[in-house]
Design a protein around this motif. Structure first.
Motif, mmCIF file in Angstrom:
data_model
loop_
_atom_site.group_PDB
_atom_site.id
_atom_site.type_symbol
_atom_site.label_atom_id
_atom_site.label_comp_id
_atom_site.label_asym_id
_atom_site.label_seq_id
_atom_site.Cartn_x
_atom_site.Cartn_y
_atom_site.Cartn_z
ATOM 1 N N ILE A 5 0.920 -1.210 0.100
ATOM 2 C CA ILE A 5 0.036 -0.094 0.039
ATOM 3 C C ILE A 5 0.760 1.121 0.190
ATOM 4 C CG2 ILE A 5 -1.723 1.269 1.223
ATOM 5 C CD1 ILE A 5 -2.616 -1.515 0.377
ATOM 6 N N GLN A 6 0.867 2.133 -0.994
ATOM 7 C CA GLN A 6 1.186 3.469 -1.075
ATOM 8 C C GLN A 6 0.576 4.516 -0.726
ATOM 9 O OE1 GLN A 6 2.704 4.366 -4.889
ATOM 10 N NE2 GLN A 6 4.351 5.937 -4.214
ATOM 11 N N PHE A 7 0.837 5.181 0.221
ATOM 12 C CA PHE A 7 -0.037 6.449 0.542
ATOM 13 C C PHE A 7 0.647 7.758 0.015
ATOM 14 C CE2 PHE A 7 -1.162 3.407 3.860
ATOM 15 C CZ PHE A 7 -2.436 3.592 3.878
ATOM 16 N N LEU A 8 -0.192 8.432 -0.741
ATOM 17 C CA LEU A 8 0.179 9.762 -1.271
ATOM 18 C C LEU A 8 -0.335 10.777 -0.749
ATOM 19 C CD1 LEU A 8 0.151 8.841 -5.151
ATOM 20 C CD2 LEU A 8 2.454 8.789 -3.669
ATOM 21 N N PRO A 9 0.004 11.830 -0.454
ATOM 22 C CA PRO A 9 1.382 12.301 -1.370
ATOM 23 C C PRO A 9 2.497 12.225 -0.518
ATOM 24 C CG PRO A 9 0.051 14.387 -0.127
ATOM 25 C CD PRO A 9 -0.806 13.078 0.101
ATOM 26 N N ASP A 10 2.325 11.580 0.842
ATOM 27 C CA ASP A 10 3.507 11.272 1.348
ATOM 28 C C ASP A 10 4.490 10.505 1.132
ATOM 29 O OD1 ASP A 10 2.609 13.260 3.299
ATOM 30 O OD2 ASP A 10 1.353 11.848 4.331
ATOM 31 N N PRO A 21 -8.598 -3.752 7.682
ATOM 32 C CA PRO A 21 -8.946 -2.270 7.574
ATOM 33 C C PRO A 21 -8.353 -1.317 7.280
ATOM 34 C CG PRO A 21 -9.897 -3.523 9.461
ATOM 35 C CD PRO A 21 -8.808 -4.203 8.980
ATOM 36 N N LEU A 22 -8.550 -0.542 6.187
ATOM 37 C CA LEU A 22 -7.698 0.688 5.688
ATOM 38 C C LEU A 22 -7.099 1.651 6.630
ATOM 39 C CD1 LEU A 22 -6.239 1.119 3.043
ATOM 40 C CD2 LEU A 22 -8.131 2.644 2.512
ATOM 41 N N LEU A 23 -8.009 2.135 7.356
ATOM 42 C CA LEU A 23 -7.715 3.051 8.790
ATOM 43 C C LEU A 23 -6.562 2.383 9.500
ATOM 44 C CD1 LEU A 23 -10.742 4.673 10.175
ATOM 45 C CD2 LEU A 23 -9.055 5.646 8.728
ATOM 46 N N GLN A 24 -6.553 1.145 9.714
ATOM 47 C CA GLN A 24 -5.705 0.231 10.480
ATOM 48 C C GLN A 24 -4.229 0.286 10.007
ATOM 49 O OE1 GLN A 24 -6.306 -3.892 11.398
ATOM 50 N NE2 GLN A 24 -5.851 -3.537 13.500
ATOM 51 N N VAL A 25 -4.433 0.020 8.493
ATOM 52 C CA VAL A 25 -3.049 0.140 7.854
ATOM 53 C C VAL A 25 -2.555 1.528 7.930
ATOM 54 C CG1 VAL A 25 -2.171 -0.387 5.647
ATOM 55 C CG2 VAL A 25 -3.873 -1.898 6.481
ATOM 56 N N ALA A 26 -3.211 2.274 7.682
ATOM 57 C CA ALA A 26 -2.681 3.847 7.774
ATOM 58 C C ALA A 26 -2.184 4.163 9.069
ATOM 59 C CB ALA A 26 -3.726 4.959 7.253
ATOM 60 N N HIS A 27 -2.871 3.893 10.150
ATOM 61 C CA HIS A 27 -2.240 4.121 11.461
ATOM 62 C C HIS A 27 -1.007 3.190 11.696
ATOM 63 C CE1 HIS A 27 -2.420 4.867 15.583
ATOM 64 N NE2 HIS A 27 -1.935 3.653 15.928
ATOM 65 N N ARG A 28 -0.894 2.018 11.137
ATOM 66 C CA ARG A 28 0.492 1.312 11.195
ATOM 67 C C ARG A 28 1.711 2.084 10.517
ATOM 68 N NH1 ARG A 28 1.584 -3.070 9.076
ATOM 69 N NH2 ARG A 28 -0.584 -3.404 7.921
ATOM 70 N N ALA A 29 1.162 2.689 9.345
ATOM 71 C CA ALA A 29 2.121 3.390 8.464
ATOM 72 C C ALA A 29 2.581 4.826 9.326
ATOM 73 C CB ALA A 29 1.566 3.686 7.173
ATOM 74 N N GLY A 30 2.020 5.205 10.053
ATOM 75 C CA GLY A 30 2.188 6.518 11.014
ATOM 76 C C GLY A 30 1.310 7.553 10.112
ATOM 77 N N ILE A 31 0.216 7.327 9.455
ATOM 78 C CA ILE A 31 -0.561 8.093 8.539
ATOM 79 C C ILE A 31 -2.086 8.508 9.285
ATOM 80 C CG2 ILE A 31 -1.773 8.567 6.585
ATOM 81 C CD1 ILE A 31 0.531 7.422 5.123
ATOM 82 N N SER A 61 -11.680 -1.987 3.568
ATOM 83 C CA SER A 61 -10.555 -2.847 3.770
ATOM 84 C C SER A 61 -9.750 -2.807 2.463
ATOM 85 C CB SER A 61 -10.927 -4.316 4.329
ATOM 86 O OG SER A 61 -11.984 -4.844 3.428
ATOM 87 N N VAL A 62 -8.587 -3.254 2.595
ATOM 88 C CA VAL A 62 -7.627 -3.716 1.699
ATOM 89 C C VAL A 62 -8.132 -4.727 0.735
ATOM 90 C CG1 VAL A 62 -5.278 -4.699 1.029
ATOM 91 C CG2 VAL A 62 -5.507 -3.236 3.096
ATOM 92 N N PRO A 63 -8.286 -4.519 -0.597
ATOM 93 C CA PRO A 63 -9.038 -5.566 -1.419
ATOM 94 C C PRO A 63 -8.227 -6.618 -1.858
ATOM 95 C CG PRO A 63 -8.201 -3.774 -2.626
ATOM 96 C CD PRO A 63 -8.019 -3.158 -1.279
ATOM 97 N N PRO A 64 -8.822 -7.952 -1.979
ATOM 98 C CA PRO A 64 -7.873 -8.856 -2.076
ATOM 99 C C PRO A 64 -7.519 -9.025 -3.727
ATOM 100 C CG PRO A 64 -10.159 -9.458 -2.274
ATOM 101 C CD PRO A 64 -10.236 -8.054 -1.799
ATOM 102 N N GLY A 65 -6.723 -9.977 -4.181
ATOM 103 C CA GLY A 65 -6.365 -10.001 -5.530
ATOM 104 C C GLY A 65 -5.333 -9.026 -6.151
ATOM 105 N N ARG A 66 -4.801 -8.258 -5.295
ATOM 106 C CA ARG A 66 -3.942 -7.284 -5.620
ATOM 107 C C ARG A 66 -2.283 -7.268 -4.983
ATOM 108 N NH1 ARG A 66 -7.329 -1.689 -6.595
ATOM 109 N NH2 ARG A 66 -5.706 -1.258 -7.707
ATOM 110 N N SER A 67 -1.536 -6.773 -5.816
ATOM 111 C CA SER A 67 -0.232 -7.055 -5.066
ATOM 112 C C SER A 67 0.278 -5.417 -4.796
ATOM 113 C CB SER A 67 0.923 -7.484 -6.478
ATOM 114 O OG SER A 67 0.789 -6.577 -7.504
ATOM 115 N N HIS A 68 -0.528 -4.458 -5.438
ATOM 116 C CA HIS A 68 -0.089 -3.036 -5.069
ATOM 117 C C HIS A 68 -1.431 -2.391 -5.104
ATOM 118 C CE1 HIS A 68 1.436 1.065 -5.972
ATOM 119 N NE2 HIS A 68 2.284 0.740 -4.992
ATOM 120 N N LEU A 69 -1.270 -1.352 -4.421
ATOM 121 C CA LEU A 69 -2.527 -0.182 -4.214
ATOM 122 C C LEU A 69 -1.894 1.304 -3.836
ATOM 123 C CD1 LEU A 69 -5.618 -0.098 -4.132
ATOM 124 C CD2 LEU A 69 -5.437 -0.266 -1.684
ATOM 125 N N THR A 70 -2.485 2.071 -4.739
ATOM 126 C CA THR A 70 -2.069 3.615 -4.165
ATOM 127 C C THR A 70 -3.262 4.179 -3.563
ATOM 128 O OG1 THR A 70 -0.288 3.793 -6.138
ATOM 129 C CG2 THR A 70 -1.129 5.627 -4.842
#
Length: 79
Positions: A5-10, A21-31, A61-70
């Motif tokens: 998962i790549q968070f932009l613009p950071d 859950p996407l909010l949980q992933v962002a929190h782990r990334a410090g976003i 949440s993070v969708p299945p079947g993908r290797s990368h998500l922006t």
């Protein structure tokens, strides 16, 4: 399967599991993604995915079947 998962613009990248859950992933990334109602009604947590799709991150949440998500975070000074 891990999804990058790549968070932009950071330009912060973190690995996550499909279904996490996407909010949980962002929190782990410090976003911090602004939230309001936490039910998807107020749209304070809207983000744009790499395909141009806009979602409410509080109910997504993070969708299945993908290797990368922006995830592009909107900047709204009124929140």
């Amino acid at each position: 399967m891990a999804v990058r998962i790549q968070f932009l613009p950071d330009d912060i990248t973190i690995e996550a599991e499909a279904g996490e859950p996407l909010l949980q992933v962002a929190h782990r990334a410090g976003i911090t993604i602004p939230t309001g109602c936490l039910m998807g009604s107020c749209h304070a947590c809207e983000v744009e995915l790499d395909g141009g799709e806009t979602i409410c991150s509080c109910i997504s949440s993070v969708p299945p079947g993908r290797s990368h998500l922006t995830v592009n975070l909107f900047s709204d000074p009124s929140w």
